[in-house]
Design an enzyme around this catalytic site. Structure first.
Site, mmCIF file in Angstrom:
data_model
loop_
_atom_site.group_PDB
_atom_site.id
_atom_site.type_symbol
_atom_site.label_atom_id
_atom_site.label_comp_id
_atom_site.label_asym_id
_atom_site.label_seq_id
_atom_site.Cartn_x
_atom_site.Cartn_y
_atom_site.Cartn_z
ATOM 1 N N HIS A 121 -4.790 -3.675 -10.473
ATOM 2 C CA HIS A 121 -5.254 -3.774 -11.855
ATOM 3 C C HIS A 121 -6.728 -4.145 -11.875
ATOM 4 C CE1 HIS A 121 -0.881 -4.211 -12.382
ATOM 5 N NE2 HIS A 121 -1.098 -3.619 -13.552
ATOM 6 N N ARG A 133 -13.243 -7.138 -12.090
ATOM 7 C CA ARG A 133 -12.529 -7.549 -10.879
ATOM 8 C C ARG A 133 -11.393 -6.567 -10.647
ATOM 9 N NH1 ARG A 133 -7.905 -11.166 -10.480
ATOM 10 N NH2 ARG A 133 -8.278 -11.764 -12.641
ATOM 11 N N CYS A 135 -8.444 -5.867 -8.704
ATOM 12 C CA CYS A 135 -7.503 -6.667 -7.915
ATOM 13 C C CYS A 135 -6.539 -5.674 -7.268
ATOM 14 C CB CYS A 135 -6.803 -7.602 -8.894
ATOM 15 S SG CYS A 135 -5.696 -8.745 -8.152
#
Ligand SMILES: [Zn+2]
Length: 157
Positions: A121, A133, A135
């Site tokens: 995600h 970010r 991830c």
């Protein structure tokens, strides 16, 4: 490494950009169980289990399913979230996005731009310059050291 893989997985290539469309049944035969679970069933590996999470090696991270280049080590950072984290993909088309409202959360799913495998995600709490970010489950990443880049880096030290 790549030639070993392409024997088992005809779709695997670091250079072929044509889209990969195999059925889940085919993937199940080709992929290791844990890769299949994350990539094709949108699973999540346990946090802190990926060797890539704290790796500082210089190189490129590829999709473990199809070999598509996804992230460069320069854009990797230690987010402390337990999964390998990056602030930017290799290129605009290297990943795809889809809204994911499962588990009572509003998240944005990140998929491989070539084979549409689930990667992880993306969240908006990353560092500059993107503030993002990514991830990513380490199990769906393949890493290859950049031999030349590493040499230059070593010389600068
Ligand atoms: Zn892929």
């Amino acid at each position: 490494m790549e030639s070993d893989k392409s024997k088992l997985n005809p779709a695997y290539s670091h250079t072929d950009t044509s889209k990969v469309n195999l059925s889940d049944e085919d993937w199940k035969k080709i992929l290791p169980k844990e890769v299949y679970y994350v990539a094709r069933q949108k699973g999540t590996e346990r946090p802190w289990t990926s060797e890539f999470e704290t790796s500082r090696e210089i190189g490129t991270y590829y999709c473990a399913v199809c070999g598509n280049p996804l992230f460069l080590s320069d854009t990797k950072f230690e987010s402390g979230c337990g999964w390998p984290s990056f602030y930017q993909p290799v290129s605009r088309g290297s990943v795809l996005y889809e809204a994911d409202n499962t588990l009572g959360m509003k998240r944005t799913e990140v998929m491989c731009g070539r084979c549409r495998s689930h990667l992880g995600h993306v969240f908006e709490d990353g560092p500059p310059p993107t503030g993002l970010r990514y991830c990513i489950n380490g199990v769906v990443l393949d890493f290859e050291k950049a031999k030349e880049a590493e040499k230059q880096y070593e010389q600068k030290k």
